[in-house]
Design a protein around this motif. Sequence first.
Motif, mmCIF file in Angstrom:
data_model
loop_
_atom_site.group_PDB
_atom_site.id
_atom_site.type_symbol
_atom_site.label_atom_id
_atom_site.label_comp_id
_atom_site.label_asym_id
_atom_site.label_seq_id
_atom_site.Cartn_x
_atom_site.Cartn_y
_atom_site.Cartn_z
ATOM 1 N N GLU A 1 30.623 8.581 -2.622
ATOM 2 C CA GLU A 1 31.178 9.467 -1.317
ATOM 3 C C GLU A 1 30.738 10.967 -1.481
ATOM 4 O OE1 GLU A 1 35.691 11.302 -0.338
ATOM 5 O OE2 GLU A 1 35.377 9.969 -2.109
ATOM 6 N N TYR B 1 36.160 10.113 -11.853
ATOM 7 C CA TYR B 1 34.775 9.691 -10.777
ATOM 8 C C TYR B 1 33.542 10.141 -11.812
ATOM 9 C CZ TYR B 1 37.793 10.028 -6.928
ATOM 10 O OH TYR B 1 38.910 9.623 -6.013
ATOM 11 N N LEU C 1 31.756 -2.871 -8.957
ATOM 12 C CA LEU C 1 31.264 -3.733 -7.946
ATOM 13 C C LEU C 1 29.735 -3.254 -7.719
ATOM 14 C CD1 LEU C 1 33.995 -2.731 -5.152
ATOM 15 C CD2 LEU C 1 33.544 -5.116 -6.364
ATOM 16 N N LEU C 2 29.324 -2.228 -8.000
ATOM 17 C CA LEU C 2 27.938 -1.945 -7.976
ATOM 18 C C LEU C 2 27.051 -2.896 -8.924
ATOM 19 C CD1 LEU C 2 25.310 -0.109 -6.920
ATOM 20 C CD2 LEU C 2 26.139 1.583 -8.442
ATOM 21 N N GLU D 1 35.991 1.721 -10.318
ATOM 22 C CA GLU D 1 36.205 0.261 -9.524
ATOM 23 C C GLU D 1 34.877 -0.084 -8.825
ATOM 24 O OE1 GLU D 1 38.482 2.936 -9.264
ATOM 25 O OE2 GLU D 1 39.862 1.889 -10.582
ATOM 26 N N GLN D 2 34.406 1.079 -8.253
ATOM 27 C CA GLN D 2 33.092 1.205 -7.510
ATOM 28 C C GLN D 2 32.038 0.927 -8.431
ATOM 29 O OE1 GLN D 2 34.187 0.397 -4.457
ATOM 30 N NE2 GLN D 2 32.768 1.531 -3.471
ATOM 31 N N TYR E 1 27.746 3.006 -2.184
ATOM 32 C CA TYR E 1 28.965 3.146 -3.080
ATOM 33 C C TYR E 1 29.456 4.444 -3.379
ATOM 34 C CZ TYR E 1 28.628 -1.948 -3.822
ATOM 35 O OH TYR E 1 28.524 -3.099 -3.728
ATOM 36 N N ILE F 1 31.554 8.478 -7.530
ATOM 37 C CA ILE F 1 31.925 7.075 -7.600
ATOM 38 C C ILE F 1 33.074 6.790 -8.498
ATOM 39 C CG2 ILE F 1 30.002 6.618 -9.041
ATOM 40 C CD1 ILE F 1 29.543 3.987 -7.836
ATOM 41 N N SER F 2 33.944 5.929 -8.190
ATOM 42 C CA SER F 2 34.867 5.600 -8.978
ATOM 43 C C SER F 2 34.691 4.230 -9.962
ATOM 44 C CB SER F 2 36.303 5.158 -8.244
ATOM 45 O OG SER F 2 35.946 3.927 -7.750
#
Length: 192
Positions: free
Chosen positions: A30, A49, A115-116, A111-112, A28, A108-109
């Motif tokens: 970057e 982020y 999801l995580l 949104e991520q 998740y 990580i954003s």
Amino acid sequence: MLLEKLLKEFGVDISLFTTSELMLFDTYFEEIHVKKNTYLIKEGEVEPYSYFIYQGMFRCWTLDHRGVEQTFWFCKEGTFSMSNISFSLQEKTNFSVQAVTDSIVYRISKEQVELLYNDIPKLEVIFGQLTAMLLNRLLQRNIDLIKYSPEEYYVKLLEEYGTTLNYIPLKDIASYLGITPQALSRIRKRIF
């Protein structure tokens, strides 16, 4: 693995997660390479982020009433950047976060993150506990500034940061201790 490094820094049992969850966590994020003196965030910005510091060091600072930079925190390897406050609250930050060394961070954003948390639900509870631990560290810093002399506090920093402290400019360490660089030089001469 990122989560393993984070949990180790805060003394949390790694066995709470399966190997597949540890590996999934990493997907998740970057990887970003940050050069020395680069800002993750500047005062007045809203952080898009959350940054995990894999390698390197960052300092958190603001200007005092005289317009002089005052370092109040160092973000070290295995922790998240203090810019997480702005990220979590989605409010403008009242301080800057700047790289002290060339660094590798994982970001990580929002949104991520959602999801995580859906994929590894227990993370939300664990991260709440880690946030409480970080707040405790901030509180302890304030107590230490009252309780210890600058020399005693510097010795504590040496114990906590070890050789990593060598990469931080003396002016930033002095600012963190609330003393002048000259006073820090005198302390260092007495200790070494």
